[in-house]
Scaffold this motif. Structure first.
Motif, short mmCIF file in Angstrom:
data_model
loop_
_atom_site.label_atom_id
_atom_site.label_comp_id
_atom_site.label_asym_id
_atom_site.label_seq_id
_atom_site.Cartn_x
_atom_site.Cartn_y
_atom_site.Cartn_z
N UNK A 30 -8.92 -5.87 3.06
CA UNK A 30 -9.23 -5.74 1.64
C UNK A 30 -9.36 -4.28 1.23
N UNK A 31 -9.67 -3.43 2.18
CA UNK A 31 -9.76 -2.00 1.93
C UNK A 31 -8.88 -1.28 2.94
N UNK A 32 -8.50 -0.07 2.57
CA UNK A 32 -7.61 0.70 3.44
C UNK A 32 -8.45 1.40 4.52
N UNK A 225 1.80 -9.43 -4.01
CA UNK A 225 0.44 -8.89 -4.07
C UNK A 225 0.24 -8.03 -5.31
N UNK A 226 1.25 -7.26 -5.64
CA UNK A 226 1.15 -6.43 -6.85
C UNK A 226 1.06 -7.30 -8.11
N UNK A 227 1.81 -8.38 -8.15
CA UNK A 227 1.76 -9.28 -9.29
C UNK A 227 0.41 -9.98 -9.40
N UNK A 235 -2.66 -2.17 -0.80
CA UNK A 235 -1.55 -3.11 -0.89
C UNK A 235 -0.22 -2.47 -0.56
N UNK A 236 -0.24 -1.17 -0.27
CA UNK A 236 1.01 -0.46 0.06
C UNK A 236 1.44 -0.70 1.50
N UNK A 237 0.61 -1.35 2.30
CA UNK A 237 0.96 -1.55 3.71
C UNK A 237 2.25 -2.35 3.87
N UNK A 238 2.42 -3.51 3.20
CA UNK A 238 3.70 -4.23 3.33
C UNK A 238 4.89 -3.38 2.89
N UNK A 239 4.68 -2.51 1.88
CA UNK A 239 5.76 -1.64 1.43
C UNK A 239 6.10 -0.62 2.51
#
Length: 296
Positions: A30-32, A225-227, A235-239
């Protein structure tokens, strides 16, 4: 050369396993951030990867030394027992030092670790089977992918995220196939691999398709996730994992990869043992660069 040292001692691939595991934890965070227990498990996976690859190579060097490329075999002739003792000592020492922090009180965690250890050993050695499960053409790559995906995504508390597991398995399968292209002539007298059954070009295309599928999964997860939650740093991890796949796909473009995989031995070893294994550490470089840009 430093590249050969890092590759042949399994330090480079162990680093890749550490980074891969860390990003598996961040995928679901939930957190980086990674807590102390998460980091210790990632280090354990790294040590286990280094140990596993070393034992597999030691078995191969002992039983079939001429099935190894000349440069690698020469290195192993000199340093085999130093590497075996070093990795075994490191693995045992780490387990003793942090036994209370690695989640072994959870039966599922222990059973997964034992299963992975047995699968890794049977890859190189099975009684009454000369050469282990790696000699089964259509089992070798899936076995490596399953072991890697499970080892780097099974969290002691949360278990396995099936989407992440599938992404990792596809990516590792795609990243591993070029190694069989590299070793076609070396393996031919001893075993049959996918590139021999099909062709080097078709095996490379399969490799790139598997990596593209892994990248598509990562990208779709990021979009969803962004939507749902908006654009947030963690949320940038999958990217980042999608970018990792894109980089691997680019490295394996046929015009470059086939020439490197079928070139001189030093070129083949550098391309696979350094560049391809190095892709596993790529997400760390992506995130580090992003942090640097934020600081500037």
């Amino acid at each position: 050369m430093i590249r050969q040292f890092l590759s042949f001692t399994q330090i480079w691939i162990a680093l890749g396993a550490f980074v891969t595991t860390c990003f598996s934890w961040l995928w679901a965070a939930d957190l980086f951030r990674l807590d102390h227990g998460d980091m210790l498990v990632a280090i354990w996976v790294s040590c286990s990867t280094g140990l596993g690859y070393t034992l597999q190579r030691a078995i191969k060097h002992t039983r079939h030394p001429h099935a190894m490329p000349t440069i690698r075999r020469t290195f192993w002739d000199r340093w085999k027992w130093t590497m075996v003792v070093g990795w075994v000592g490191l693995w045992i020492g780490f387990n003793i030092a942090f036994v209370a922090d690695l989640g072994w009180d959870e039966p599922r965690r222990l059973s997964v670790a034992i299963g992975l250890g047995l699968a890794s050993l049977t890859y190189a050695f099975v009684p009454l089977m000369n050469g282990g499960l790696r000699k089964v053409s259509w089992l070798k790559i899936p076995l490596i992918a399953v072991v890697w995906a499970t080892a780097t995504t099974h969290h002691p508390e949360h278990g396995i995220d099936p989407i992440l597991w599938a992404q990792r398995a596809l990516f590792i399968a795609g990243l591993t196939l070029p190694f069989d292209i590299r070793d076609i002539e070396i393996d031919r007298p001893h075993m049959t691999t996918i590139p021999m059954v099909t062709s080097a070009k078709r095996a490379l295309n399969l490799s790139r398709n598997l990596i593209a599928a892994a990248g598509a999964i990562s990208f779709l997860v990021w979009v969803c996730r962004c939507m749902q939650d908006g654009l947030k740093p963690h949320e940038a991890i999958p990217l980042a994992l999608s970018a990792q796949c894109l980089w691997a796909h680019w490295i394996l473009r046929p015009g470059r990869a086939l020439a490197a995989l079928q070139g001189e031995e030093s070129v083949r070893e550098n391309f696979t043992g350094w560049h391809l294994d190095g892709v596993l550490a790529a997400p760390f470089l992506v995130i580090a660069s992003a942090f640097l840009m934020l600081l500037l």
